[in-house]
Motif scaffolding. Structure first.
Motif, PDB file in Angstrom:
ATOM      1  N   LEU A 229     -56.891-128.128  48.803  1.00  0.00           N
ATOM      2  CA  LEU A 229     -56.121-126.951  48.414  1.00  0.00           C
ATOM      3  C   LEU A 229     -55.591-127.052  46.989  1.00  0.00           C
ATOM      4  CD1 LEU A 229     -54.070-126.211  51.654  1.00  0.00           C
ATOM      5  CD2 LEU A 229     -55.922-124.841  50.702  1.00  0.00           C
ATOM      6  N   LEU A 230     -55.511-128.283  46.458  1.00  0.00           N
ATOM      7  CA  LEU A 230     -54.943-128.476  45.130  1.00  0.00           C
ATOM      8  C   LEU A 230     -55.980-128.323  44.022  1.00  0.00           C
ATOM      9  CD1 LEU A 230     -52.645-131.558  45.845  1.00  0.00           C
ATOM     10  CD2 LEU A 230     -52.106-129.129  46.021  1.00  0.00           C
ATOM     11  N   ARG A 231     -57.238-128.294  44.351  1.00  0.00           N
ATOM     12  CA  ARG A 231     -58.277-128.168  43.339  1.00  0.00           C
ATOM     13  C   ARG A 231     -58.156-126.821  42.632  1.00  0.00           C
ATOM     14  NH1 ARG A 231     -61.097-132.237  41.490  1.00  0.00           N
ATOM     15  NH2 ARG A 231     -63.120-131.169  41.557  1.00  0.00           N
ATOM     16  N   THR A 232     -58.337-126.843  41.320  1.00  0.00           N
ATOM     17  CA  THR A 232     -58.109-125.659  40.492  1.00  0.00           C
ATOM     18  C   THR A 232     -59.294-125.412  39.573  1.00  0.00           C
ATOM     19  OG1 THR A 232     -55.722-126.100  40.503  1.00  0.00           O
ATOM     20  CG2 THR A 232     -56.549-124.577  38.845  1.00  0.00           C
ATOM     21  N   ILE A 233     -59.691-124.146  39.493  1.00  0.00           N
ATOM     22  CA  ILE A 233     -60.712-123.719  38.527  1.00  0.00           C
ATOM     23  C   ILE A 233     -60.002-123.081  37.343  1.00  0.00           C
ATOM     24  CG2 ILE A 233     -62.703-122.219  38.124  1.00  0.00           C
ATOM     25  CD1 ILE A 233     -63.292-122.319  41.098  1.00  0.00           C
ATOM     26  N   VAL A 234     -60.311-123.536  36.154  1.00  0.00           N
ATOM     27  CA  VAL A 234     -59.722-122.997  34.930  1.00  0.00           C
ATOM     28  C   VAL A 234     -60.832-122.390  34.081  1.00  0.00           C
ATOM     29  CG1 VAL A 234     -58.464-123.529  32.813  1.00  0.00           C
ATOM     30  CG2 VAL A 234     -57.807-124.639  34.950  1.00  0.00           C
TER      31      VAL A 234
ATOM     32  N   PHE B 189     -53.368-128.467  34.384  1.00  0.00           N
ATOM     33  CA  PHE B 189     -53.485-129.034  33.038  1.00  0.00           C
ATOM     34  C   PHE B 189     -54.786-129.820  32.888  1.00  0.00           C
ATOM     35  CE2 PHE B 189     -52.520-132.426  29.910  1.00  0.00           C
ATOM     36  CZ  PHE B 189     -52.269-131.618  28.817  1.00  0.00           C
ATOM     37  N   ALA B 190     -55.139-130.587  33.929  1.00  0.00           N
ATOM     38  CA  ALA B 190     -56.389-131.345  33.864  1.00  0.00           C
ATOM     39  C   ALA B 190     -57.590-130.403  33.826  1.00  0.00           C
ATOM     40  CB  ALA B 190     -56.492-132.284  35.058  1.00  0.00           C
ATOM     41  N   GLY B 191     -57.513-129.283  34.552  1.00  0.00           N
ATOM     42  CA  GLY B 191     -58.588-128.306  34.490  1.00  0.00           C
ATOM     43  C   GLY B 191     -58.740-127.727  33.100  1.00  0.00           C
ATOM     44  N   GLU B 192     -57.604-127.464  32.417  1.00  0.00           N
ATOM     45  CA  GLU B 192     -57.668-126.945  31.052  1.00  0.00           C
ATOM     46  C   GLU B 192     -58.292-127.970  30.112  1.00  0.00           C
ATOM     47  OE1 GLU B 192     -54.621-125.562  27.471  1.00  0.00           O
ATOM     48  OE2 GLU B 192     -53.861-125.883  29.497  1.00  0.00           O
ATOM     49  N   GLN B 193     -57.853-129.230  30.214  1.00  0.00           N
ATOM     50  CA  GLN B 193     -58.418-130.269  29.350  1.00  0.00           C
ATOM     51  C   GLN B 193     -59.895-130.489  29.658  1.00  0.00           C
ATOM     52  OE1 GLN B 193     -56.655-131.470  26.780  1.00  0.00           O
ATOM     53  NE2 GLN B 193     -55.141-130.001  27.534  1.00  0.00           N
ATOM     54  N   SER B 194     -60.261-130.363  30.933  1.00  0.00           N
ATOM     55  CA  SER B 194     -61.665-130.498  31.314  1.00  0.00           C
ATOM     56  C   SER B 194     -62.500-129.391  30.684  1.00  0.00           C
ATOM     57  CB  SER B 194     -61.781-130.466  32.837  1.00  0.00           C
ATOM     58  OG  SER B 194     -63.133-130.475  33.237  1.00  0.00           O
TER      59      SER B 194
ATOM     60  N   GLY C 105     -63.484-125.539  33.600  1.00  0.00           N
ATOM     61  CA  GLY C 105     -63.124-126.885  34.012  1.00  0.00           C
ATOM     62  C   GLY C 105     -62.524-126.849  35.402  1.00  0.00           C
ATOM     63  N   ILE C 106     -62.827-127.867  36.207  1.00  0.00           N
ATOM     64  CA  ILE C 106     -62.318-127.947  37.576  1.00  0.00           C
ATOM     65  C   ILE C 106     -61.727-129.336  37.783  1.00  0.00           C
ATOM     66  CG2 ILE C 106     -62.874-127.747  40.028  1.00  0.00           C
ATOM     67  CD1 ILE C 106     -65.227-126.003  39.289  1.00  0.00           C
ATOM     68  N   ALA C 107     -60.494-129.382  38.294  1.00  0.00           N
ATOM     69  CA  ALA C 107     -59.817-130.656  38.498  1.00  0.00           C
ATOM     70  C   ALA C 107     -58.749-130.489  39.575  1.00  0.00           C
ATOM     71  CB  ALA C 107     -59.207-131.150  37.188  1.00  0.00           C
ATOM     72  N   ASP C 108     -57.971-131.572  39.800  1.00  0.00           N
ATOM     73  CA  ASP C 108     -56.924-131.552  40.830  1.00  0.00           C
ATOM     74  C   ASP C 108     -55.646-130.884  40.347  1.00  0.00           C
ATOM     75  OD1 ASP C 108     -58.636-132.887  42.476  1.00  0.00           O
ATOM     76  OD2 ASP C 108     -57.806-134.878  42.070  1.00  0.00           O
ATOM     77  N   SER C 109     -55.506-130.617  39.058  1.00  0.00           N
ATOM     78  CA  SER C 109     -54.298-129.989  38.521  1.00  0.00           C
ATOM     79  C   SER C 109     -54.690-128.952  37.479  1.00  0.00           C
ATOM     80  CB  SER C 109     -53.361-131.030  37.902  1.00  0.00           C
ATOM     81  OG  SER C 109     -53.903-131.548  36.692  1.00  0.00           O
TER      82      SER C 109
ATOM     83  N   ILE D 208     -66.572-130.841  35.621  1.00  0.00           N
ATOM     84  CA  ILE D 208     -65.846-131.019  36.884  1.00  0.00           C
ATOM     85  C   ILE D 208     -65.330-132.448  36.965  1.00  0.00           C
ATOM     86  CG2 ILE D 208     -66.008-130.974  39.398  1.00  0.00           C
ATOM     87  CD1 ILE D 208     -68.205-128.899  39.152  1.00  0.00           C
ATOM     88  N   VAL D 209     -64.028-132.571  37.142  1.00  0.00           N
ATOM     89  CA  VAL D 209     -63.398-133.871  37.380  1.00  0.00           C
ATOM     90  C   VAL D 209     -63.397-134.100  38.886  1.00  0.00           C
ATOM     91  CG1 VAL D 209     -61.336-135.266  37.089  1.00  0.00           C
ATOM     92  CG2 VAL D 209     -61.973-133.600  35.329  1.00  0.00           C
TER      93      VAL D 209
END
Length: 517
Positions: A5-10, A146-151, A140-144, A163-164
């Motif tokens: 549920l925490l995975r985020t698409i940016v 901010f990480a999605g944005e950096q990805s 970018g896809i990550a668990d948060s 994708i992280v």
């Protein structure tokens, strides 16, 4: 194990402020462009970055590094408006979009991943939909968040999706420099403390960071440790409150059209009320049998009732050149769309009848509909440094802050502080300010007066002695442009008659801008 549920698409649109600004400025496609906010570079094009321009650079320094740099002011309103069609495309593919800022939006990955058969398929579907709309994006896809944005920012044109893997977000963020936090106040302090990487900040106790840096530190710590989440209200697709009335056969009488609209207007107001909303602006679209279409937006000082909607339909039909009964062409369809809604809590009736007089509003709105947009205007105060440019007249029913107007809420260095003069002259009145020898008082480039002012004459009248004066307050506009630069010095003076004046000295000529009554 990471909660899915925490995975985020940016979704990130590179150089979005520049892309949006190029639609309104005349800069050539390959011209280096920089957008300026409060004297600093807010965003710059890839051509400008190749010339050494960076965000946060002073305008003078940027133009020194790149003399051919095209400089334009940053308009956050236009930036946000231009991003709305992009959000609409994203929402048509994955609902529940959260706008982080213009050019950057995010959504939870779980639903899209299950629907499209995996995160990679969801990302590629988004890219394909945006590309078909002529929009270049990275994902970018990550668990948060901010990480999605950096990805997303680590992607390339050839590989537009990064994708992280679940559970690897903190390790992904660890080597990044603290500069990516983009906090001009916090980042220099972190560096002085030896915290140069996000891993250094994430290793600290959250409570200790909060005690030292308060809310800004907690936000930065959550980003560095990969624990920031997609909270708050998402940009969910708005409910459709539009009503459409089709007439078969077409109707050629105003009163019949108004009667046909009544039930639909009641339904629209009821549905808004159930959602605890009211409409403060509507758009009425009228289609005729001859193929013509007339659209007009109507505003209300309080909020629309069903009878208000019917009145606007009738007035719009009559204002289009028809008389009170007949129409130039039979009407085939009427569409009423709420264009601005607000919570009912903000529009409760006042205890002492503080709302605007409805009779006045009805009369002016009807006159406006008959004479055309802009025929009835109301005065408002806009932003600016000079009093004459702050007086703006807007069309009846329009918002007081329009895209072409200067916003009064912005800082205006050099403007006159409150209280403002009561009488502002439409055309500055010529004045003469002299010293004890009767010579005109002048000012040099350093702002020093040639002598103390002793007498004042307005419009060629008899000169009066000056009892008191203050100033000068210089206003320097567009000093970097030799042709458009302007230097003005302002003074407040009180003459022997007790009249107080706001005077302007420009190009060695005195004039009265306003009078304090």
């Amino acid at each position: 194990m990471t909660d899915p549920l925490l995975r985020t698409i940016v979704v990130w649109l590179p150089d979005w402020p520049i892309v949006a600004a190029r639609r309104t400025i005349d800069a050539p496609v390959d011209q280096p462009v920089a957008l300026i906010l409060r004297g600093l570079v807010f965003a710059c094009s890839s051509e400008a970055r190749q010339a050494g321009i960076r965000r946060g650079l002073a305008v003078r320094e940027a133009q020194l590094r790149c003399p051919e740099l095209w400089v334009a002011p940053y308009d956050p309103g236009a930036d946000a408006r231009a991003f709305e069609p992009v959000v609409a495309v994203v929402e048509s593919i994955v609902p529940g979009v959260r706008i982080l800022r213009p050019g950057l939006c995010a959504m939870r990955a779980r639903g899209a991943s299950r629907f499209y058969g995996g995160e990679t398929n969801a990302a590629m579907t988004l890219l394909s939909g945006l590309e078909s709309a002529g929009i270049t994006a990275r994902i970018g896809i990550a668990d948060s968040v901010f990480a999605g944005e950096q990805s997303a920012q680590q992607t390339t044109p050839a590989h537009a999706v990064h994708i992280v893997e679940p559970g690897a977000t903190r390790a992904f963020l660890a080597p990044l420099p603290v500069d990516v936090l983009d906090d001009a106040n916090l980042v220099p302090v972190l560096k002085r403390l030896g915290l140069n990487r996000l891993a250094d900040l994430a290793a600290l106790e959250r409570s200790a960071v909060g005690g030292r840096f308060a809310e800004a530190g907690l936000v930065a710590h959550a980003r560095a440790s990969g624990t920031d989440r997609l909270g708050g209200a998402e940009h969910a697709p708005p409910p459709d409150f539009d009503v459409r009335m089709a007439f078969e056969p077409p109707i050629d009488r105003v009163d019949q059209v108004a009667f046909g609209v009544r039930a639909a207007a009641d339904s629209m107001i009821d549905r808004l009320a159930k959602a605890r909303l009211v409409s403060t602006a509507i758009r009425i679209t009228v289609d005729s049998e001859d193929g013509s279409r007339v659209e007009r937006e109507w505003s209300h000082p309080h909020h629309f009732s069903a009878s208000d909607v019917i009145d606007r339909v009738r007035w719009q039909l009559q204002g289009a050149g028809a008389n009170t009964v007949g129409l130039a062409a039979p009407i085939t369809r009427v569409i009423v769309s709420p264009t601005r809604v607000d919570s009912t809590a903000h529009h409760e009736a006042g205890l002492w009848g503080t709302s605007e007089d409805e009779r006045i509003h009805h009369a002016l709105s009807r006159l406006h509909s008959q004479l055309g947009h802009g025929s009835v205007t109301t005065p408002t105060i806009a932003g600016g440094r000079f009093l004459d440019e702050r007086r703006v007249r807007i069309a009846w029913g329009d918002d007081s802050v329009l895209p072409g107007h200067r916003r009064a809420s912005l800082p205006w260095p050099g403007s006159i502080p409150a209280p403002a003069p009561a009488t502002v002259f439409s055309v500055a009145r010529p004045a003469a300010v002299a010293d004890e020898q009767g010579r005109t008082v002048r000012i040099d480039e350093r702002g020093a007066l040639s002598a103390s002012p002793r007498s004042l004459a307005i419009d060629g009248a008899r000169a009066n002695a000056i009892e008191g004066w203050s100033g000068p307050w210089p206003v320097s506009q567009r000093w970097w442009d030799r042709e458009a630069s302007r230097r003005v010095d302002r003074f407040q003076m009180v003459d022997a008659d007790g009249s107080a004046w706001l005077l302007v000295l420009e190009n060695d000529e005195w004039s009265a801008e306003a009078r304090y009554d």
